[in-house]
Design a protein around this motif. Structure first.
Motif, PDB file in Angstrom:
ATOM      1  N   MET A 284       0.820  -1.219   0.000  1.00 51.56           N
ATOM      2  CA  MET A 284       0.000   0.000   0.000  1.00 51.56           C
ATOM      3  C   MET A 284       0.848   1.261   0.000  1.00 51.56           C
ATOM      4  O   MET A 284       0.450   2.288  -0.559  1.00 51.56           O
ATOM      5  CB  MET A 284      -0.965  -0.013   1.188  1.00 51.56           C
ATOM      6  N   SER A 285       2.048   1.206   0.607  1.00 50.16           N
ATOM      7  CA  SER A 285       2.926   2.380   0.611  1.00 50.16           C
ATOM      8  C   SER A 285       3.782   2.459  -0.649  1.00 50.16           C
ATOM      9  O   SER A 285       4.612   3.363  -0.783  1.00 50.16           O
ATOM     10  CB  SER A 285       3.831   2.357   1.849  1.00 50.16           C
ATOM     11  N   ASN A 286       3.574   1.501  -1.564  1.00 49.48           N
ATOM     12  CA  ASN A 286       4.330   1.428  -2.822  1.00 49.48           C
ATOM     13  C   ASN A 286       5.833   1.333  -2.565  1.00 49.48           C
ATOM     14  O   ASN A 286       6.643   1.899  -3.298  1.00 49.48           O
ATOM     15  CB  ASN A 286       4.020   2.631  -3.726  1.00 49.48           C
ATOM     16  N   GLY A 287       6.174   0.597  -1.488  1.00 46.79           N
ATOM     17  CA  GLY A 287       7.571   0.345  -1.190  1.00 46.79           C
ATOM     18  C   GLY A 287       8.241   1.382  -0.318  1.00 46.79           C
ATOM     19  O   GLY A 287       9.436   1.259  -0.026  1.00 46.79           O
ATOM     20  N   PHE A 288       7.498   2.413   0.120  1.00 47.95           N
ATOM     21  CA  PHE A 288       8.098   3.401   1.039  1.00 47.95           C
ATOM     22  C   PHE A 288       8.519   2.718   2.327  1.00 47.95           C
ATOM     23  O   PHE A 288       9.600   2.978   2.863  1.00 47.95           O
ATOM     24  CB  PHE A 288       7.088   4.517   1.333  1.00 47.95           C
ATOM     25  N   PHE A 289       7.653   1.825   2.851  1.00 46.81           N
ATOM     26  CA  PHE A 289       8.013   0.959   3.968  1.00 46.81           C
ATOM     27  C   PHE A 289       8.286  -0.433   3.416  1.00 46.81           C
ATOM     28  O   PHE A 289       7.639  -0.856   2.453  1.00 46.81           O
ATOM     29  CB  PHE A 289       6.890   0.888   5.002  1.00 46.81           C
ATOM     30  N   ARG A 290       9.226  -1.145   4.031  1.00 52.88           N
ATOM     31  CA  ARG A 290       9.590  -2.475   3.553  1.00 52.88           C
ATOM     32  C   ARG A 290       9.334  -3.496   4.646  1.00 52.88           C
ATOM     33  O   ARG A 290       9.715  -3.305   5.798  1.00 52.88           O
ATOM     34  CB  ARG A 290      11.067  -2.502   3.146  1.00 52.88           C
ATOM     35  N   SER A 291       8.704  -4.584   4.272  1.00 53.65           N
ATOM     36  CA  SER A 291       8.393  -5.661   5.197  1.00 53.65           C
ATOM     37  C   SER A 291       9.646  -6.508   5.410  1.00 53.65           C
ATOM     38  O   SER A 291      10.181  -7.074   4.455  1.00 53.65           O
ATOM     39  CB  SER A 291       7.261  -6.510   4.619  1.00 53.65           C
ATOM     40  N   PRO A 292      10.151  -6.602   6.647  1.00 59.17           N
ATOM     41  CA  PRO A 292      11.440  -7.270   6.855  1.00 59.17           C
ATOM     42  C   PRO A 292      11.345  -8.794   6.810  1.00 59.17           C
ATOM     43  O   PRO A 292      10.386  -9.391   7.294  1.00 59.17           O
ATOM     44  CB  PRO A 292      11.852  -6.804   8.251  1.00 59.17           C
ATOM     45  N   VAL A 293      12.370  -9.402   6.231  1.00 58.00           N
ATOM     46  CA  VAL A 293      12.511 -10.862   6.265  1.00 58.00           C
ATOM     47  C   VAL A 293      13.168 -11.237   7.588  1.00 58.00           C
ATOM     48  O   VAL A 293      14.172 -10.651   7.988  1.00 58.00           O
ATOM     49  CB  VAL A 293      13.353 -11.368   5.082  1.00 58.00           C
ATOM     50  N   HIS A 294      12.590 -12.202   8.282  1.00 54.62           N
ATOM     51  CA  HIS A 294      13.114 -12.610   9.575  1.00 54.62           C
ATOM     52  C   HIS A 294      12.996 -14.123   9.728  1.00 54.62           C
ATOM     53  O   HIS A 294      12.327 -14.793   8.952  1.00 54.62           O
ATOM     54  CB  HIS A 294      12.387 -11.880  10.720  1.00 54.62           C
ATOM     55  N   ARG A 295      13.680 -14.642  10.736  1.00 52.72           N
ATOM     56  CA  ARG A 295      13.666 -16.081  11.005  1.00 52.72           C
ATOM     57  C   ARG A 295      13.901 -16.287  12.499  1.00 52.72           C
ATOM     58  O   ARG A 295      14.273 -15.352  13.224  1.00 52.72           O
ATOM     59  CB  ARG A 295      14.749 -16.801  10.204  1.00 52.72           C
ATOM     60  N   ALA A 296      13.682 -17.512  12.954  1.00 50.29           N
ATOM     61  CA  ALA A 296      13.983 -17.869  14.346  1.00 50.29           C
ATOM     62  C   ALA A 296      14.985 -18.999  14.344  1.00 50.29           C
ATOM     63  O   ALA A 296      14.885 -19.938  13.541  1.00 50.29           O
ATOM     64  CB  ALA A 296      12.713 -18.285  15.081  1.00 50.29           C
ATOM     65  N   VAL A 297      15.978 -18.908  15.228  1.00 51.89           N
ATOM     66  CA  VAL A 297      16.963 -19.974  15.361  1.00 51.89           C
ATOM     67  C   VAL A 297      16.694 -20.735  16.657  1.00 51.89           C
ATOM     68  O   VAL A 297      16.060 -20.229  17.583  1.00 51.89           O
ATOM     69  CB  VAL A 297      18.405 -19.429  15.345  1.00 51.89           C
TER      70      VAL A 297
END
Length: 377
Positions: A284-297
């Motif tokens: 919706m922000s057209n990439g102004f905000f970026r959704s972070p890639v994350h993981r759990a170890v």
């Protein structure tokens, strides 16, 4: 169903039970060499993840707004303090979460996400969906519940034990709803939109809040497995209660570029909540905000719990760049989808270790050729 009886790989064991009796994780949990935590050890942070005081943010103090902008543009997430929830409530929420996962397996199975022991549903206790025999499984059990709106709550899936579980979860849910309101209003202001733009969307149709309780058992070889494979979240925003006794959440910087592969440990800040933006906000922000890639170890010495609250739009709601975020200087970078369709893609691609976001991004070639205006995801 008969088909599932013929395909037992679709119903993996409860990891907590499995972990109690193995010296090595079974092969179905062992990730590829290049994906192993030991092969990509967490790096020193280039700059700390900002800590944002929500009480100051709600008053629109310039310094706190600047910290939020910095956090979301550099990391896609921040650590929230001043959120209005007492430390005692957060401790109770962790306590009842642990209390549930420490119940006998027979008690927990009353809330199974397998209907008649066979047919998978997202709500309930167990594992994530298994779509293929060669799917790499996560070292994690989970309890997944809809907590809002009340009309969508399935009370029979809410644990009766510990006895305080339901009351504590309802109080915590109300607190998270207030946090979501402050953050969503702030996101709108940062984009130059009307303050109520995103908050209003969360009141349209049957927007939902999902609670995912994660349990990461101790693992004899944490260097071979992942507690949760790399992914980004489909939702608008996510509020996460992190176990303050042991770490395990790692994140990539959204602006490191594709293939950067650098993982950073998310620090533990007592009584802080983690807030990250999801794929819906990125679109919706057209990439102004970026959704972070994350993981759990995983961890060899300690088990760990967490609780993530996902704020999602109505299933039929169309998600696409907002008109205000698209112009000649900012061409449309994402196609159109709906909440329901995107979630279906996300779960399927998550199982394969791929990102759903890649299915709606408009390629550079399409942007250069001017075909993006007709992109329909």
């Amino acid at each position: 169903m008969a088909e599932d009886h013929a395909q037992p790989w679709k119903i993996p064991p409860i990891v907590q039970e499995l972990a109690a009796g193995v010296q090595e994780p079974p092969s179905r949990y062992v990730v590829r060499d290049q994906d192993r935590p030991a092969a990509a050890a967490a790096a020193a942070m280039p700059e700390p993840i900002p800590i944002v005081d929500l009480s100051r943010l709600s008053a629109a103090e310039d310094g706190e707004v600047a910290k939020l902008r910095c956090a979301l543009q550099n990391w896609g997430l921040f650590l929230a303090v001043g959120h209005g929830m007492e430390p005692g409530l957060l401790a109770e929420m962790v306590q009842v979460t642990r209390g549930f996962f420490n119940l006998p397996i027979e008690e927990k199975q009353k809330y199974s996400n397998l209907v008649n022991g066979e047919e998978f549903r997202f709500e309930g206790y167990g594992n994530d969906v298994v779509l293929s025999e060669d799917q790499i499984l996560d070292w994690c059990d989970r309890l997944y519940l809809i907590v809002e709106p009340e009309s969508r709550v399935v009370g029979s899936l809410w644990p009766a034990r510990p006895p305080a579980f339901g009351a504590v979860l309802r109080e915590y849910t109300a607190g998270c709803r207030r946090i979501a309101g402050v953050v969503l209003a702030s996101l709108a202001r940062l984009l130059g939109l009307r303050e109520g733009r995103f908050v209003g969307m969360m009141s349209e149709g049957v927007a939902r809040t999902h609670a995912r309780f994660n349990y990461y058992p101790r693992c004899p070889r944490p260097d071979l497995v992942l507690g949760l494979k790399p992914h980004s979240d489909a939702s608008v925003i996510i509020v996460v209660l992190i176990d303050d006794a042991v770490g395990g959440l790692q994140v990539q910087k959204p602006n490191d570029g594709a293939g950067g592969g650098v993982w950073y440990d998310v620090p533990i800040v007592p009584n802080a909540l983690l807030v990250n933006v999801g794929d819906a906000i990125e679109i919706m922000s057209n990439g102004f905000f970026r959704s972070p890639v994350h993981r759990a170890v995983a961890n060899a010495e300690r088990d760990r719990v967490s609780l993530a609250m996902f704020y999602t739009l109505d299933p039929e709601k169309e998600i696409e760049p907002l008109p205000e975020m698209v112009d000649e200087k900012r061409p449309r970078r994402y196609g159109k989808t709906t909440t329901k369709d995107y979630l279906a893609v996300l779960f399927e691609r998550f199982a394969r270790g791929a990102r759903a976001m890649d299915t709606v991004k408009i390629s550079t070639a399409e942007l250069d050729s001017g075909t993006s205006d007709s992109e329909d995801g």
